[in-house]
Write an enzyme that holds these catalytic residues in place. Structure first.
Site, PDB file in Angstrom:
ATOM      1  N   ILE A  20      54.623  31.649  75.916  1.00 53.90           N
ATOM      2  CA  ILE A  20      54.369  30.851  74.697  1.00 53.90           C
ATOM      3  C   ILE A  20      55.367  31.193  73.591  1.00 53.90           C
ATOM      4  CG2 ILE A  20      51.906  30.399  75.091  1.00 53.90           C
ATOM      5  CD1 ILE A  20      51.342  32.743  73.093  1.00 53.90           C
ATOM      6  N   THR A  27      52.751  38.669  72.094  1.00 53.34           N
ATOM      7  CA  THR A  27      52.081  37.433  72.530  1.00 53.34           C
ATOM      8  C   THR A  27      51.110  36.911  71.474  1.00 53.34           C
ATOM      9  OG1 THR A  27      52.331  37.800  74.885  1.00 53.34           O
ATOM     10  CG2 THR A  27      50.422  36.518  74.216  1.00 53.34           C
ATOM     11  N   THR A  78      38.091  35.535  68.553  1.00 54.80           N
ATOM     12  CA  THR A  78      37.060  36.450  69.011  1.00 54.80           C
ATOM     13  C   THR A  78      36.177  36.952  67.874  1.00 54.80           C
ATOM     14  OG1 THR A  78      36.800  38.671  69.949  1.00 54.80           O
ATOM     15  CG2 THR A  78      38.864  38.259  68.827  1.00 54.80           C
ATOM     16  N   ASP A  79      35.010  37.435  68.220  1.00 52.76           N
ATOM     17  CA  ASP A  79      34.132  38.058  67.217  1.00 52.76           C
ATOM     18  C   ASP A  79      34.705  39.398  66.724  1.00 52.76           C
ATOM     19  OD1 ASP A  79      33.687  39.564  69.563  1.00 52.76           O
ATOM     20  OD2 ASP A  79      31.527  39.182  69.635  1.00 52.76           O
ATOM     21  N   GLU A  80      35.635  39.969  67.520  1.00 54.72           N
ATOM     22  CA  GLU A  80      36.125  41.316  67.184  1.00 54.72           C
ATOM     23  C   GLU A  80      36.911  41.357  65.880  1.00 54.72           C
ATOM     24  OE1 GLU A  80      37.672  43.720  70.260  1.00 54.72           O
ATOM     25  OE2 GLU A  80      36.320  42.914  71.767  1.00 54.72           O
ATOM     26  N   TYR A  92      44.118  45.215  69.525  1.00 51.89           N
ATOM     27  CA  TYR A  92      43.836  43.860  70.028  1.00 51.89           C
ATOM     28  C   TYR A  92      43.222  43.010  68.917  1.00 51.89           C
ATOM     29  CZ  TYR A  92      40.907  40.147  71.990  1.00 51.89           C
ATOM     30  OH  TYR A  92      40.290  38.931  72.207  1.00 51.89           O
ATOM     31  N   LYS A  98      44.603  39.587  66.936  1.00 48.50           N
ATOM     32  CA  LYS A  98      43.869  38.311  66.924  1.00 48.50           C
ATOM     33  C   LYS A  98      43.604  37.891  65.479  1.00 48.50           C
ATOM     34  CE  LYS A  98      42.527  36.156  69.945  1.00 48.50           C
ATOM     35  NZ  LYS A  98      43.183  35.084  70.751  1.00 48.50           N
ATOM     36  N   LEU A 111      33.982  44.715  81.590  1.00 50.74           N
ATOM     37  CA  LEU A 111      32.789  45.455  82.020  1.00 50.74           C
ATOM     38  C   LEU A 111      32.021  44.828  83.193  1.00 50.74           C
ATOM     39  CD1 LEU A 111      30.914  47.924  81.478  1.00 50.74           C
ATOM     40  CD2 LEU A 111      29.523  46.369  80.101  1.00 50.74           C
TER      41      LEU A 111
HETATM   42  P1  NAD Z   1      42.698  36.661  80.063  1.00 51.22           P
HETATM   43  O1  NAD Z   1      43.333  37.957  79.776  1.00 51.22           O
HETATM   44  O2  NAD Z   1      41.795  36.518  81.234  1.00 51.22           O
HETATM   45  O3  NAD Z   1      43.818  35.520  80.207  1.00 51.22           O
HETATM   46  C1  NAD Z   1      44.926  35.447  79.375  1.00 51.22           C
HETATM   47  C2  NAD Z   1      45.907  34.446  79.990  1.00 51.22           C
HETATM   48  O4  NAD Z   1      47.026  34.306  79.097  1.00 51.22           O
HETATM   49  C3  NAD Z   1      46.475  34.882  81.345  1.00 51.22           C
HETATM   50  O5  NAD Z   1      46.463  33.814  82.246  1.00 51.22           O
HETATM   51  C4  NAD Z   1      47.898  35.317  81.025  1.00 51.22           C
HETATM   52  O6  NAD Z   1      48.801  35.146  82.117  1.00 51.22           O
HETATM   53  C5  NAD Z   1      48.228  34.379  79.864  1.00 51.22           C
HETATM   54  N1  NAD Z   1      49.293  34.921  78.996  1.00 51.22           N
HETATM   55  C6  NAD Z   1      49.363  36.162  78.448  1.00 51.22           C
HETATM   56  N2  NAD Z   1      50.480  36.273  77.715  1.00 51.22           N
HETATM   57  C7  NAD Z   1      51.120  35.074  77.768  1.00 51.22           C
HETATM   58  C8  NAD Z   1      52.308  34.558  77.199  1.00 51.22           C
HETATM   59  N3  NAD Z   1      53.092  35.310  76.404  1.00 51.22           N
HETATM   60  N4  NAD Z   1      52.659  33.280  77.454  1.00 51.22           N
HETATM   61  C9  NAD Z   1      51.890  32.509  78.261  1.00 51.22           C
HETATM   62  N5  NAD Z   1      50.749  32.939  78.839  1.00 51.22           N
HETATM   63  C10 NAD Z   1      50.371  34.217  78.596  1.00 51.22           C
HETATM   64  O7  NAD Z   1      41.941  36.253  78.718  1.00 51.22           O
HETATM   65  P2  NAD Z   1      40.528  35.543  78.514  1.00 51.22           P
HETATM   66  O8  NAD Z   1      39.453  36.554  78.619  1.00 51.22           O
HETATM   67  O9  NAD Z   1      40.478  34.319  79.335  1.00 51.22           O
HETATM   68  O10 NAD Z   1      40.652  35.161  76.968  1.00 51.22           O
HETATM   69  C11 NAD Z   1      41.269  33.938  76.585  1.00 51.22           C
HETATM   70  C12 NAD Z   1      41.284  33.843  75.071  1.00 51.22           C
HETATM   71  O11 NAD Z   1      39.955  33.907  74.557  1.00 51.22           O
HETATM   72  C13 NAD Z   1      42.043  34.983  74.399  1.00 51.22           C
HETATM   73  O12 NAD Z   1      42.770  34.456  73.313  1.00 51.22           O
HETATM   74  C14 NAD Z   1      40.954  35.929  73.915  1.00 51.22           C
HETATM   75  O13 NAD Z   1      41.363  36.608  72.762  1.00 51.22           O
HETATM   76  C15 NAD Z   1      39.826  34.953  73.603  1.00 51.22           C
HETATM   77  N6  NAD Z   1      38.465  35.481  73.757  1.00 51.22           N
HETATM   78  C16 NAD Z   1      38.071  36.098  74.913  1.00 51.22           C
HETATM   79  C17 NAD Z   1      36.742  36.534  75.042  1.00 51.22           C
HETATM   80  C18 NAD Z   1      36.258  37.199  76.312  1.00 51.22           C
HETATM   81  O14 NAD Z   1      35.122  37.686  76.332  1.00 51.22           O
HETATM   82  N7  NAD Z   1      37.028  37.242  77.374  1.00 51.22           N
HETATM   83  C19 NAD Z   1      35.834  36.330  73.987  1.00 51.22           C
HETATM   84  C20 NAD Z   1      36.286  35.709  72.821  1.00 51.22           C
HETATM   85  C21 NAD Z   1      37.592  35.265  72.717  1.00 51.22           C
HETATM   86  O1  DAU Z   2      33.842  40.361  71.916  1.00 54.61           O
HETATM   87  C1  DAU Z   2      34.780  39.501  72.474  1.00 54.61           C
HETATM   88  C2  DAU Z   2      35.774  40.318  73.246  1.00 54.61           C
HETATM   89  O2  DAU Z   2      35.105  40.746  74.425  1.00 54.61           O
HETATM   90  C3  DAU Z   2      37.053  39.576  73.597  1.00 54.61           C
HETATM   91  O3  DAU Z   2      37.723  39.237  72.419  1.00 54.61           O
HETATM   92  C4  DAU Z   2      37.945  40.441  74.475  1.00 54.61           C
HETATM   93  O4  DAU Z   2      39.079  39.712  74.888  1.00 54.61           O
HETATM   94  C5  DAU Z   2      37.157  40.860  75.698  1.00 54.61           C
HETATM   95  O5  DAU Z   2      37.924  41.727  76.494  1.00 54.61           O
HETATM   96  C6  DAU Z   2      35.852  41.552  75.297  1.00 54.61           C
HETATM   97  O6  DAU Z   2      36.126  42.829  74.658  1.00 54.61           O
HETATM   98  P1  DAU Z   2      35.194  44.121  74.907  1.00 54.61           P
HETATM   99  O7  DAU Z   2      35.988  45.315  74.600  1.00 54.61           O
HETATM  100  O8  DAU Z   2      33.878  43.956  74.237  1.00 54.61           O
HETATM  101  O9  DAU Z   2      34.948  43.939  76.489  1.00 54.61           O
HETATM  102  P2  DAU Z   2      34.969  44.974  77.711  1.00 54.61           P
HETATM  103  O10 DAU Z   2      34.444  44.230  78.897  1.00 54.61           O
HETATM  104  O11 DAU Z   2      36.271  45.675  77.831  1.00 54.61           O
HETATM  105  O12 DAU Z   2      33.874  46.037  77.274  1.00 54.61           O
HETATM  106  C7  DAU Z   2      32.532  45.654  77.010  1.00 54.61           C
HETATM  107  C8  DAU Z   2      31.782  46.906  76.583  1.00 54.61           C
HETATM  108  O13 DAU Z   2      31.657  47.772  77.722  1.00 54.61           O
HETATM  109  C9  DAU Z   2      32.493  47.711  75.513  1.00 54.61           C
HETATM  110  O14 DAU Z   2      31.527  48.257  74.617  1.00 54.61           O
HETATM  111  C10 DAU Z   2      33.182  48.833  76.279  1.00 54.61           C
HETATM  112  C11 DAU Z   2      32.249  49.045  77.466  1.00 54.61           C
HETATM  113  N1  DAU Z   2      32.909  49.480  78.719  1.00 54.61           N
HETATM  114  C12 DAU Z   2      33.976  48.744  79.172  1.00 54.61           C
HETATM  115  C13 DAU Z   2      34.642  49.097  80.326  1.00 54.61           C
HETATM  116  C14 DAU Z   2      35.828  48.305  80.813  1.00 54.61           C
HETATM  117  C15 DAU Z   2      32.465  50.577  79.437  1.00 54.61           C
HETATM  118  O15 DAU Z   2      31.470  51.230  79.037  1.00 54.61           O
HETATM  119  N2  DAU Z   2      33.106  50.919  80.583  1.00 54.61           N
HETATM  120  C16 DAU Z   2      34.195  50.249  81.045  1.00 54.61           C
HETATM  121  O16 DAU Z   2      34.777  50.660  82.096  1.00 54.61           O
END
Ligand code: NAD
Ligand code: DAU
Length: 358
Positions: free
Chosen positions: A62, A102, A134-136, A160, A164, A200
C-alpha cells in the site's frame, strides 16, 4: 448500482472474510484486493471465490506510490476499504518499524493518492475511504469503567495501537482539511475462520490440538470484548452504505471475557469434540501454562456500540456460544490450512517471543 472497491489487506483475517461477504451479497460490485502477502496474508484465505470475474487480486505494498496511483486510475476506484496493517501487538513490541511503515506511511500514501487524483479530476467523485481501526486506540479501562464511546480521547499504549491511532488521525485530517469522504470504524477483538494462529483463540485451539502447552500471559485476568468476524463484516457493510462521512463508529458485541475463562471454555469444548487422551492427558486444561506478561498489557477493552446500533440499525447476530463453537469446528476441519500458513517466519517469531518451540 455497481461499485469499484479497492480492498487493502484482503488476504488477511478480516479482509478475506469481508471479501467473501461482499462477493456473496453484491454481484455487481467489483473487488480489487491489494495485498503484499506478508506472513499474515494468504491466498488460500480466498479459495473458492478467487476465480469470480468480479474479483481481482494484486500483489503489492500500500506504500507503493506508482502502484496505488495505477490502481486508482485503471479501476476507477470509488470506494477504499482499508484493512491492510501490521496487526499483532506482540510483534509490534519486538519490532515497531514495520508498523510505522505500513500503518502510518502506507495509510498516508492511500489517502494522498485519493486526494491527488480527485483534485486533478482524474476520478469522477472523491472515493469513499473506509478505514478499519481498533478499540486499542482508546487505551485501557479499569474494571468498573464505562465502555469506550466515540467521544473518548485516544490513549494508545502499544506501538501497534499508537500507529493505528496515528493513521486514524491522518484519516480524520484528510476529511477536515481536504473534504475527502472518510469514515473510521473502531472494532473490538474479532474471532472466527481464517485468523492467523498467533492470536489468542486460534493459538489455543491449534496448540491444544497438537498437545502443546497453551501460554496465558500473566494471570490471565485481562479482559477483551469479543465479536464474531461475520458480525464485523455486516457492520462494515452498513457503514459503507449508510455511514456518514467524517464520523467514527465503534463496533463491539458487549461480550467481555477474561482471557483465562476463554481458554478454559475452549479447552472444555475441545474435550467434548476431540479426545485429549491422544496426548496422554485427561483434559486440555492440563496444557495451560502461565507465562511472562505482555509489556504494557492493556487490562480491559470494552466498546459502547450505541451509535452504530441506533444510527445504522446494526446488531450482532451471533451469540458467543454459537460463534466460538463454529470457530472451533472450522479450525478442527481446517488443520491443513493452519499447517500450511505457519511459515519459518512464524516459527522464528514464536521462539523469540515465547522462548519455547512452536
Ligand atoms: P491480519 O494481520 O490478519 O491481515 C493483515 C493483511 O494486511 C495481510 O493480508 C497482510 O498481507 C496485509 N498487509 C500488511 N502490510 C501490507 C502492506 N504494506 N501492503 C499491503 N498489504 C499489507 O489483520 P486482521 O486481523 O485481518 O486486521 C485487519 C484490520 O483490522 C487491521 O487494520 C487491524 O488493525 C484492524 N482490526 C483488527 C481486529 C482483530 O481483532 N483482528 C480488531 C479491530 C481492528
Ligand atoms: O482489540 C482489537 C485488537 O485485538 C486488534 O486491533 C488487534 O489487531 C488484534 O490482534 C487483537 O489484539 P489483542 O492483543 O487483544 O489480541 P491477541 O489475540 O494477541 O491477545 C488477546 C489477549 O490474550 C490479550 O490480552 C493477550 C492474551 N494472550 C495472547 C496470546 C497471543 C495470551 O494470554 N497468550 C497468548 O499467547
Amino acid at each position: 448500482m455497481t461499485k469499484q472497491i479497492l480492498v487493502t489487506g484482503g488476504c488477511g483475517f478480516i479482509g478475506s472474510n469481508f471479501i467473501r461477504y461482499i462477493l456473496e451479497k453484491y454481484s455487481a460490485y467489483k473487488i480489487i484486493n491489494l495485498d503484499e502477502l506478508t506472513y499474515a496474508g494468504n491466498l488460500a484465505n480466498l479459495k473458492g471465490v478467487d476465480h469470480l470475474p468480479n474479483y481481482q487480486f494484486i500483489k503489492g505494498d500500500i506504500g507503493d506510490k506508482e502502484l496505488v496511483e495505477r490502481l486508482f486510475k485503471e479501476y476507477k476506484i470509488d470506494v477504499v476499504v482499508h484493512f491492510a496493517a501490521e496487526s499483532h501487538v506482540d510483534r509490534s513490541i519486538l519490532g515497531p518499524e514495520a508498523f510505522i511503515k505500513t500503518n502510518i506511511l502506507g495509510t498516508f500514501n492511500l489517502l494522498e493518492m485519493a486526494r491527488k487524483l480527485w483534485l486533478e479530476n482524474l476520478l469522477e467523485n472523491p472515493p469513499l475511504f473506509l478505514h478499519i481501526s481498533t478499540d486499542e486506540v482508546y487505551g485501557t479501562l479499569g474494571i468498573g469503567d464505562p465502555p469506550f464511546t466515540e467521544k473518548d480521547a485516544y490513549a494508545p499504549n502499544s506501538p501497534y495501537a499508537a500507529t493505528k491511532a496515528a493513521s486514524d488521525y491522518l484519516v480524520r485530517a484528510y476529511h477536515q482539511t481536504y473534504g475527502l469522504p472518510t469514515i473510521i470504524t473502531n472494532c473490538s477483538n474479532n474471532y472466527g475462520p481464517y485468523q492467523f494462529p498467533e492470536k489468542l483463540i486460534p493459538l489455543v485451539i491449534y496448540r491444544a490440538y497438537k498437545g502443546k502447552t497453551i501460554p496465558v500471559y500473566g494471570e490471565g485476568c485481562n479482559i477483551r470484548d469479543w465479536l464474531y468476524v461475520k458480525d464485523h463484516c455486516c457492520a462494515l457493510d452498513l457503514v459503507l452504505h449508510r455511514g456518514r462521512p467524517g464520523e467514527n463508529y465503534n463496533i463491539g458485541a458487549e461480550n467481555e471475557w477474561r482471557n483465562i475463562d476463554i481458554v478454559y471454555l475452549i479447552c472444555d469444548l475441545l474435550d467434548k469434540k476431540y479426545p485429549s487422551k491422544v496426548h496422554g492427558i485427561e483434559s486440555f486444561r492440563e496444557l495451560i501454562t502461565f507465562v511472562k506478561d505482555r509489556p504494557g498489557h492493556d487490562f480491559r477493552y470494552a466498546m459502547d456500540a450505541t451509535k452504530i446500533k441506533t444510527e445504522l440499525g446494526w446488531k450482532p447476530e451471533y451469540t458467543f456460544e454459537k460463534g466460538i463453537e463454529e470457530t472451533i469446528d472450522w479450525y478442527l476441519n481446517h488443520m491443513d490450512w493452519v499447517e500450511n500458513i505457519i511459515s519459518g517466519d512464524y516459527q522464528k517469531f514464536f521462539e523469540r517471543y515465547y522462548g519455547m518451540t512452536l
